[in-house]
Design a protein around this motif. Structure first.
Motif, mmCIF file in Angstrom:
data_model
loop_
_atom_site.group_PDB
_atom_site.id
_atom_site.type_symbol
_atom_site.label_atom_id
_atom_site.label_comp_id
_atom_site.label_asym_id
_atom_site.label_seq_id
_atom_site.Cartn_x
_atom_site.Cartn_y
_atom_site.Cartn_z
ATOM 1 N N TRP A 1 0.827 -1.205 0.000
ATOM 2 C CA TRP A 1 0.000 0.000 0.000
ATOM 3 C C TRP A 1 0.863 1.256 0.000
ATOM 4 O O TRP A 1 0.660 2.168 -0.809
ATOM 5 N N ILE A 2 1.849 1.308 0.885
ATOM 6 C CA ILE A 2 2.709 2.491 1.003
ATOM 7 C C ILE A 2 3.553 2.677 -0.235
ATOM 8 O O ILE A 2 3.764 3.808 -0.711
ATOM 9 N N ALA A 3 4.038 1.578 -0.809
ATOM 10 C CA ALA A 3 4.876 1.676 -2.004
ATOM 11 C C ALA A 3 4.120 2.322 -3.162
ATOM 12 O O ALA A 3 4.734 2.958 -4.032
ATOM 13 N N GLY A 4 2.795 2.192 -3.168
ATOM 14 C CA GLY A 4 2.000 2.786 -4.232
ATOM 15 C C GLY A 4 2.056 4.300 -4.269
ATOM 16 O O GLY A 4 1.692 4.909 -5.267
ATOM 17 N N TYR A 5 2.522 4.928 -3.198
ATOM 18 C CA TYR A 5 2.629 6.392 -3.146
ATOM 19 C C TYR A 5 3.994 6.888 -3.600
ATOM 20 O O TYR A 5 4.246 8.100 -3.620
ATOM 21 N N GLY A 6 4.897 5.957 -3.957
ATOM 22 C CA GLY A 6 6.201 6.333 -4.482
ATOM 23 C C GLY A 6 6.977 7.251 -3.554
ATOM 24 O O GLY A 6 7.013 7.035 -2.334
ATOM 25 N N PRO A 7 7.591 8.313 -4.091
ATOM 26 C CA PRO A 7 8.421 9.204 -3.277
ATOM 27 C C PRO A 7 7.648 10.089 -2.304
ATOM 28 O O PRO A 7 8.247 10.748 -1.466
ATOM 29 N N ASP A 8 6.317 10.092 -2.404
ATOM 30 C CA ASP A 8 5.516 10.913 -1.499
ATOM 31 C C ASP A 8 5.416 10.311 -0.100
ATOM 32 O O ASP A 8 4.972 10.983 0.833
ATOM 33 N N ALA A 9 5.793 9.042 0.053
ATOM 34 C CA ALA A 9 5.720 8.372 1.360
ATOM 35 C C ALA A 9 7.019 7.617 1.611
ATOM 36 O O ALA A 9 7.428 6.788 0.798
ATOM 37 N N VAL A 10 7.678 7.925 2.734
ATOM 38 C CA VAL A 10 8.935 7.281 3.104
ATOM 39 C C VAL A 10 8.780 6.678 4.490
ATOM 40 O O VAL A 10 8.366 7.368 5.428
ATOM 41 N N VAL A 11 9.093 5.386 4.623
ATOM 42 C CA VAL A 11 8.986 4.724 5.919
ATOM 43 C C VAL A 11 10.197 5.101 6.776
ATOM 44 O O VAL A 11 11.339 4.924 6.368
ATOM 45 N N LEU A 12 9.939 5.592 7.960
ATOM 46 C CA LEU A 12 11.004 5.925 8.900
ATOM 47 C C LEU A 12 11.285 4.754 9.842
ATOM 48 O O LEU A 12 12.433 4.454 10.158
#
Length: 323
Positions: A292-303
């Motif tokens: 799910w998170i990967a679908g947002y590309g560079p707009d979402a980065v896991v910390l």
């Protein structure tokens, strides 16, 4: 649900999913096949309101807004990024998307209708997202043996009986149910309806149904009360233990709306020269969350946690290598 209404809902979803702009109700009436059959304005608006309610009950992220500040009428659209969920395990958002396909079970006629809806959108001058597939496959796969018979009973408006295994105390009981619908919640399938044995609304988990589902009475005798929201009913009555974990993400400013709706902003932070927000989010399945998170590309980065960060990174690399 009738085939006519099923086709209209698919056309409406495809229409709102395919455009980047907000479409007014009148525009939708002219573009989406099925609405032109309304004999007058009042009939159309009643039909449109029912369809909007249906989509929202299924969890479809229907957005309301205006394209320009001087527009006087609200329009509607569906953000693809918030709608598409990828090949992941069923969670609340995923279940909502699948529920639409459940309502449109095995209707091959819809493929042609969906393609025609796209052509009509383009002919009307609507800004159509070229990345939207022209073919819709309205089918659902599930390993629950009771799924098909229960769904058929819902569509036929017919009561059923089945043997149900209770977890506590452990025992097997026969249940008689007037089924209103089959929905998915937290990755599990449930049937909701009026329990004749208890004379009250109840939901039953399909994986605990033992043996065959038996049809009772004549078709057309069971009707779902219009005020009942099936997903909300399951969510409010299900006491299944759910283990969640908190993850921390960085989201680009004013982006990743789908993630933001389920997250809490805890700080503001600059990452690689871009201002964004640090958010915390509760997830059930890390693997599903990674897709799910990967679908947002560079707009979402896991910390954090690191395992989720690596999982998202692997999925992004796989996409890059395949292009």
């Amino acid at each position: 649900m009738s085939v006519v209404r099923a086709e209209r809902l698919v056309n409406l979803v495809l229409c709102l999913l395919s455009t980047r702009q907000y479409l007014t109700a009148e525009s939708i009436r002219k573009i989406v096949p099925g609405y032109a059959d309304a004999p007058n304005d009042d009939a159309f608006f009643r039909m449109f309101e029912r369809d909007k309610t249906e989509l929202r009950e299924l969890g479809i992220p229907l957005e309301v807004g205006r394209n320009w500040s001087f527009d006087k009428i609200d329009g509607y659209r569906i953000a693809r990024r918030d709608y598409e969920l990828g090949d992941i395990e069923l969670e609340p958002d995923e279940a909502a998307a699948v529920a639409l396909a459940v309502r449109l079970w095995d209707s091959p006629e819809l493929t042609g209708a969906a393609h025609g809806a796209l052509l009509k959108l383009r002919a009307a001058g609507v800004d159509v997202d070229q990345g939207v597939p022209a073919v819709v496959e309205p089918k659902v796969r599930t390993t629950e043996p009771a799924f098909g018979p229960l769904l058929a009973a819902v569509q036929a408006g017919q009561a059923v009986s089945f043997d149900y295994r209770r977890p506590s105390p452990a025992e097997l009981r026969s249940r008689t149910l007037e089924p209103w619908g089959v929905v998915s919640w937290r990755g599990r399938w449930y049937v909701v309806g009026h329990d004749r044995d208890r004379d009250a609304p109840r939901c039953f988990r399909l994986s605990r149904i033992v043996g065959d589902v038996r049809l009772l009475g004549r078709p057309g005798t069971v009707r779902r009360p219009p005020e009942v929201d099936l997903l909300k009913f399951v969510a409010s009555t299900s006491n299944e233990p759910i283990e969640t974990s908190t993850v921390r993400l960085w989201l680009a400013k004013h982006r990743a709306a789908g993630l933001r709706r389920r997250a809490t902003v805890v700080a503001e932070r600059e990452l690689d020269g871009e201002v964004g927000d640090v958010v915390e989010l509760e997830v059930v399945h890390t693997d599903s969350a990674a897709s799910w998170i990967a679908g947002y590309g560079p707009d979402a980065v896991v910390l954090e946690p690191d395992v989720l960060r690596k999982a998202v990174h692997e999925r992004l690399l796989a996409v890059a290598e395949s292009t």
